[in-house]
Motif scaffolding. Structure first.
Motif, short mmCIF file in Angstrom:
data_model
loop_
_atom_site.label_atom_id
_atom_site.label_comp_id
_atom_site.label_asym_id
_atom_site.label_seq_id
_atom_site.Cartn_x
_atom_site.Cartn_y
_atom_site.Cartn_z
N VAL A 70 0.87 -1.17 0.00
CA VAL A 70 0.00 0.00 0.00
C VAL A 70 0.90 1.22 0.00
O VAL A 70 1.99 1.19 0.58
CB VAL A 70 -0.95 0.00 1.22
N MET A 71 0.49 2.28 -0.69
CA MET A 71 1.28 3.51 -0.73
C MET A 71 0.37 4.72 -0.65
O MET A 71 -0.70 4.74 -1.26
CB MET A 71 2.14 3.59 -2.00
N THR A 72 0.78 5.73 0.13
CA THR A 72 0.08 7.01 0.18
C THR A 72 1.12 8.12 -0.03
O THR A 72 2.32 7.87 0.05
CB THR A 72 -0.62 7.23 1.52
N TYR A 73 0.65 9.34 -0.29
CA TYR A 73 1.61 10.43 -0.46
C TYR A 73 1.08 11.72 0.15
O TYR A 73 -0.13 11.90 0.33
CB TYR A 73 1.97 10.64 -1.93
N HIS A 74 2.02 12.61 0.45
CA HIS A 74 1.66 13.90 1.02
C HIS A 74 2.66 14.95 0.55
O HIS A 74 3.86 14.83 0.81
CB HIS A 74 1.70 13.83 2.56
N THR B 276 9.71 23.76 -7.80
CA THR B 276 9.98 22.40 -7.36
C THR B 276 9.11 22.09 -6.14
O THR B 276 8.78 22.98 -5.35
CB THR B 276 11.46 22.20 -6.99
N ILE B 277 8.77 20.82 -6.00
CA ILE B 277 7.88 20.39 -4.92
C ILE B 277 8.51 19.20 -4.22
O ILE B 277 9.03 18.28 -4.86
CB ILE B 277 6.49 20.00 -5.45
N THR B 278 8.45 19.19 -2.90
CA THR B 278 8.87 18.04 -2.12
C THR B 278 7.64 17.21 -1.76
O THR B 278 6.65 17.75 -1.24
CB THR B 278 9.59 18.47 -0.83
N VAL B 279 7.68 15.93 -2.06
CA VAL B 279 6.56 15.06 -1.74
C VAL B 279 7.09 13.84 -0.99
O VAL B 279 8.12 13.27 -1.35
CB VAL B 279 5.79 14.64 -3.01
N VAL B 280 6.40 13.50 0.09
CA VAL B 280 6.77 12.33 0.89
C VAL B 280 5.79 11.20 0.56
O VAL B 280 4.57 11.38 0.64
CB VAL B 280 6.74 12.64 2.39
N ASN C 218 -3.00 18.57 -4.17
CA ASN C 218 -3.86 17.45 -3.80
C ASN C 218 -3.09 16.43 -2.96
O ASN C 218 -1.91 16.18 -3.17
CB ASN C 218 -4.39 16.75 -5.06
N ARG C 219 -3.79 15.86 -1.97
CA ARG C 219 -3.23 14.80 -1.14
C ARG C 219 -3.99 13.50 -1.38
O ARG C 219 -5.19 13.53 -1.63
CB ARG C 219 -3.30 15.18 0.34
N SER C 220 -3.30 12.39 -1.30
CA SER C 220 -3.94 11.10 -1.57
C SER C 220 -4.79 10.67 -0.38
O SER C 220 -4.63 11.16 0.74
CB SER C 220 -2.87 10.03 -1.82
N PRO C 221 -5.72 9.73 -0.61
CA PRO C 221 -6.41 9.10 0.52
C PRO C 221 -5.38 8.44 1.44
O PRO C 221 -4.29 8.06 1.02
CB PRO C 221 -7.30 8.05 -0.15
N GLN C 222 -5.76 8.31 2.71
CA GLN C 222 -4.88 7.70 3.70
C GLN C 222 -5.47 6.37 4.15
O GLN C 222 -6.63 6.30 4.55
CB GLN C 222 -4.68 8.64 4.89
N THR C 223 -4.66 5.34 4.08
CA THR C 223 -5.09 4.01 4.50
C THR C 223 -3.87 3.16 4.75
O THR C 223 -2.73 3.58 4.49
CB THR C 223 -5.98 3.36 3.41
N THR C 224 -4.07 1.97 5.26
CA THR C 224 -3.01 0.98 5.37
C THR C 224 -3.69 -0.38 5.45
O THR C 224 -4.91 -0.48 5.55
CB THR C 224 -2.08 1.23 6.56
N ILE C 225 -2.89 -1.45 5.42
CA ILE C 225 -3.45 -2.80 5.45
C ILE C 225 -2.37 -3.74 5.99
O ILE C 225 -1.17 -3.48 5.86
CB ILE C 225 -3.92 -3.25 4.04
N LEU C 226 -2.79 -4.82 6.61
CA LEU C 226 -1.88 -5.88 7.03
C LEU C 226 -1.53 -6.75 5.82
O LEU C 226 -2.32 -6.85 4.88
CB LEU C 226 -2.53 -6.73 8.12
N PRO C 227 -0.38 -7.41 5.83
CA PRO C 227 -0.03 -8.27 4.71
C PRO C 227 -1.03 -9.41 4.49
O PRO C 227 -1.23 -9.84 3.36
CB PRO C 227 1.34 -8.82 5.10
N ALA C 228 -1.64 -9.90 5.57
CA ALA C 228 -2.60 -11.00 5.43
C ALA C 228 -3.74 -10.81 6.42
O ALA C 228 -3.52 -10.46 7.58
CB ALA C 228 -1.91 -12.35 5.67
N LEU C 229 -4.96 -11.05 5.96
CA LEU C 229 -6.13 -11.12 6.81
C LEU C 229 -6.66 -12.55 6.75
O LEU C 229 -6.55 -13.21 5.71
CB LEU C 229 -7.21 -10.13 6.35
N ARG C 230 -7.25 -13.03 7.86
CA ARG C 230 -7.76 -14.39 7.92
C ARG C 230 -9.25 -14.40 8.21
O ARG C 230 -9.75 -13.59 9.00
CB ARG C 230 -7.03 -15.19 9.00
N VAL C 231 -9.95 -15.33 7.58
CA VAL C 231 -11.39 -15.49 7.80
C VAL C 231 -11.71 -16.98 7.87
O VAL C 231 -11.08 -17.79 7.17
CB VAL C 231 -12.22 -14.85 6.66
N PRO C 232 -12.68 -17.40 8.72
CA PRO C 232 -13.11 -18.80 8.71
C PRO C 232 -13.90 -19.08 7.43
O PRO C 232 -14.64 -18.22 6.94
CB PRO C 232 -14.01 -18.91 9.95
N SER C 233 -13.76 -20.28 6.90
CA SER C 233 -14.37 -20.59 5.61
C SER C 233 -15.89 -20.55 5.63
O SER C 233 -16.52 -20.32 4.60
CB SER C 233 -13.91 -21.98 5.14
#
Length: 372
Positions: free
Chosen positions: A25-29, A39-43, A138-153
């Motif tokens: 996942v990637m966001t920017y600011h 010139t613009i600095t973006v993180v 403009n700034r991007s949406p902000q989010t994050t995620i775990l590498p894996a999520l688990r659910v019962p079948s």
């Protein structure tokens, strides 16, 4: 080439090609412009998930003028032994104008999955033109995620992704598409339904012990018609139907064996007070400490004092009593005037540790302000 050398080459090729990618996942600011605005600095902040902490990769320029990479800091922020390793990358780029550009990361080896995704690719579209409604880039949406999520079948489960936009835009999600080069094998998971509001619904399946590769794109849309001003003074009009930026959200969904009860709080951990609500917006000042208390209960499983976390790398995690966790974060100057995402999942297990049970994904957005 000798036989031993040939075998060594084949072995190295096999280990390199082993299934190991767990998403990104990637966001920017945008941080600042030069005195003349030329010139613009973006993180750009990103997460990468791999099977091993020895695996890594880097983002490169895909299209447009991506400027120069001034610095890159990569830190391992969480690891679950035997499953995945999570790292945070912080990339600072100096771009010569506010024109659109895209960054891309790609490789050959998603983890083994049921929807036939092998090679991987993710793309971020950076929109830095000055907005007429905010008078800022403009700034991007902000989010994050775990590498894996688990659910019962056998359980219907809803996964609400964090979708916070610091400019107040409407945020929408969709699956990545090959025609935009947003993934290399853009096969959708058959067990998931996705709404534009970034909610994933897992539909029960007979399969268990398998994984699916989830490859999403999150975009921001202005709530009214606005003008974007380029460095050269050119105006571009955007309506509420026009996406501004786009960021990738990719992760693995793992399907566990059936659980006796799908009711949260029995086997599956249930979040209770004072855990923040999903999507809550919190606030903290630079060099001040934010404390987040997380509490989960499960009457027929054992919570292992393990909180799986995706957050800025300087968030400190402590466990007090069973099922209760305390996150402490003192943001530094470099994290000021930004919004940061924190997501977490509580892990429980059966008494003999043969079965794993995971809570829902819970996320908050934290606005970091400078000075008080």
């Amino acid at each position: 080439m000798s036989l031993s050398t040939t075998l060594l080459v084949l072995l190295l090729a096999y280990s390199t090609n082993a299934s190991h990618f767990y998403g990104t996942v990637m966001t920017y600011h945008p941080k600042q412009s030069s005195a003349k605005g030329s010139t613009i600095t973006v993180v750009l902040r990103y997460k990468l998930g791999f099977r091993s902490c020895s695996d890594s990769d880097t983002w490169g320029c895909f299209s447009g003028n991506c400027g120069n990479e001034r610095s890159l800091v990569v830190k391992t922020i969480s690891e679950k032994k035997g499953e995945w390793c999570h790292s945070e990358g912080i990339m600072t780029r100096l771009v010569p104008s506010n024109g659109l550009f895209q960054l891309r990361i790609q490789g050959r080896n998603w983890l083994e999955n049921q929807n036939g995704v092998t090679a991987w690719r993710a793309v971020t579209l950076v929109e830095l033109r000055n907005r007429s409604d905010t008078n800022h880039a403009n700034r991007s949406p902000q989010t994050t995620i775990l590498p894996a999520l688990r659910v019962p079948s056998n359980c219907l489960r809803n996964i609400q992704l964090l979708a916070f936009d610091p400019d107040g835009d409407e945020v929408k999600c969709r699956y990545g598409e090959s025609r935009f080069s947003e993934c290399r094998s853009c096969n959708k998971p058959s067990v998931l339904s996705l709404s534009s509001s970034c909610r994933l619904q897992f539909n029960p399946t007979d399969a268990s012990g398998v994984a699916f590769a989830v490859q999403l794109v999150m975009e921001d849309f202005p709530r009214q018609t606005i003008n974007l001003t380029e460095t050269n003074g050119k105006l571009v009009t955007k309506t509420p139907k026009d996406a501004l930026s786009k960021i990738p959200i990719q992760f693995a969904l793992k399907v566990d064996p059936k659980v006796t009860s799908c009711i949260e709080g029995i086997y599956l951990p249930l979040f209770v007070h004072p855990t923040p609500t999903n999507g809550a917006l919190l606030k903290v000042f630079v060099n001040h400490t934010l404390t987040i208390i997380i509490h989960a209960v499960a009457i027929s499983s054992r919570i292992n004092n393990q909180l799986l976390l995706s957050s800025p790398s300087n968030v400190i995690q402590n466990s007090t009593v069973e099922g209760q966790f305390v996150l402490s974060w003192m943001p530094n100057d470099d994290q000021g005037e930004e919004t940061h995402a924190i997501c977490f999942v509580v892990h429980a297990s059966s008494s003999d540790n043969s079965r794993n049970y995971y809570s829902d994904l819970r996320c908050v957005a934290v606005n970091v302000e400078k000075g008080e």
